[in-house]
Write a protein that holds these residues in place. Structure first.
Motif, PDB file in Angstrom:
ATOM      1  N   SER A   8     -94.125  38.053  16.015  1.00  0.00           N
ATOM      2  CA  SER A   8     -93.386  39.331  15.090  1.00  0.00           C
ATOM      3  C   SER A   8     -92.380  38.630  14.294  1.00  0.00           C
ATOM      4  CB  SER A   8     -92.855  40.533  16.063  1.00  0.00           C
ATOM      5  OG  SER A   8     -91.960  39.934  17.115  1.00  0.00           O
ATOM      6  N   ARG A  68     -86.311  49.253  10.449  1.00  0.00           N
ATOM      7  CA  ARG A  68     -87.790  49.574  10.163  1.00  0.00           C
ATOM      8  C   ARG A  68     -88.022  50.140   8.588  1.00  0.00           C
ATOM      9  NH1 ARG A  68     -89.677  52.929  15.562  1.00  0.00           N
ATOM     10  NH2 ARG A  68     -90.399  51.005  16.599  1.00  0.00           N
ATOM     11  N   ARG A 115     -97.835  47.063  10.656  1.00  0.00           N
ATOM     12  CA  ARG A 115     -97.801  47.757  11.882  1.00  0.00           C
ATOM     13  C   ARG A 115     -97.318  47.030  12.959  1.00  0.00           C
ATOM     14  NH1 ARG A 115    -101.987  51.985  13.907  1.00  0.00           N
ATOM     15  NH2 ARG A 115    -100.939  52.823  15.864  1.00  0.00           N
ATOM     16  N   TRP A 118     -93.421  46.589  12.327  1.00  0.00           N
ATOM     17  CA  TRP A 118     -92.909  47.930  12.715  1.00  0.00           C
ATOM     18  C   TRP A 118     -92.521  48.019  14.043  1.00  0.00           C
ATOM     19  CZ3 TRP A 118     -91.060  52.288   9.944  1.00  0.00           C
ATOM     20  CH2 TRP A 118     -91.084  53.353  10.617  1.00  0.00           C
ATOM     21  N   ARG A 119     -93.225  47.853  14.895  1.00  0.00           N
ATOM     22  CA  ARG A 119     -93.556  47.820  16.311  1.00  0.00           C
ATOM     23  C   ARG A 119     -92.269  46.802  17.001  1.00  0.00           C
ATOM     24  NH1 ARG A 119     -99.846  48.528  18.032  1.00  0.00           N
ATOM     25  NH2 ARG A 119     -99.754  50.634  17.562  1.00  0.00           N
ATOM     26  N   SER A 120     -92.212  45.801  16.141  1.00  0.00           N
ATOM     27  CA  SER A 120     -91.190  44.687  16.456  1.00  0.00           C
ATOM     28  C   SER A 120     -89.658  45.050  16.242  1.00  0.00           C
ATOM     29  CB  SER A 120     -91.629  43.435  16.023  1.00  0.00           C
ATOM     30  OG  SER A 120     -91.267  43.153  14.948  1.00  0.00           O
TER      31      SER A 120
END
Length: 129
Positions: A8, A68, A115, A118-120
């Motif tokens: 990431s 984000r 995605r 975003w999650r990281s």
């Protein structure tokens, strides 16, 4: 950064590099061409391209801050940018195939990695402490 994977971090670094390249490109264009830069293109296209001088570095700042919103803004910018550029390339001309293709490749990377990026990232700065 301890909770962030190397993958990431690498994705975020590529995004940042891509938007810094875009920023540099538009700054150089403005420095060399002044406010009349892109004069041979329609007004809306010119305004959009000049706006990237502000929007691209904003993505970089947001990503550096682990926000984000940088993912959302970055994805939106590159998708609109390639739509505008390919439309101009096909209808007006004056753009290099290399630039259009390299931007499209970057857009594919952005869409494919949005995605996991975003999650990281944290949605709230307070979550990082």
């Amino acid at each position: 950064m301890a909770g962030r994977s190397r993958g990431s971090q690498a994705i975020r670094a590529v995004w940042i590099l891509g938007y810094l390249i875009g920023t540099t490109s538009h700054i150089v264009d403005l420095a060399l061409g002044g406010l009349g830069v892109y004069g041979e293109f329609p007004l809306g296209v010119r305004l959009f391209w000049v706006s990237l001088t502000i929007l691209d570095p904003l993505v970089v700042v947001l990503l550096l801050l682990h926000r984000r919103t940088g993912v959302v803004l970055g994805a939106a910018i590159i998708l609109v940018d390639i739509a505008v550029n390919w439309t101009v390339f096909a209808s007006v001309g004056g753009l290099s195939p290399f630039g259009s293709i390299s931007q499209t490749m970057f857009a594919v990377f952005v869409v494919a990695t949005a995605r996991p990026l975003w999650r990281s990232l944290n949605g709230d700065v307070r979550e990082e402490s």
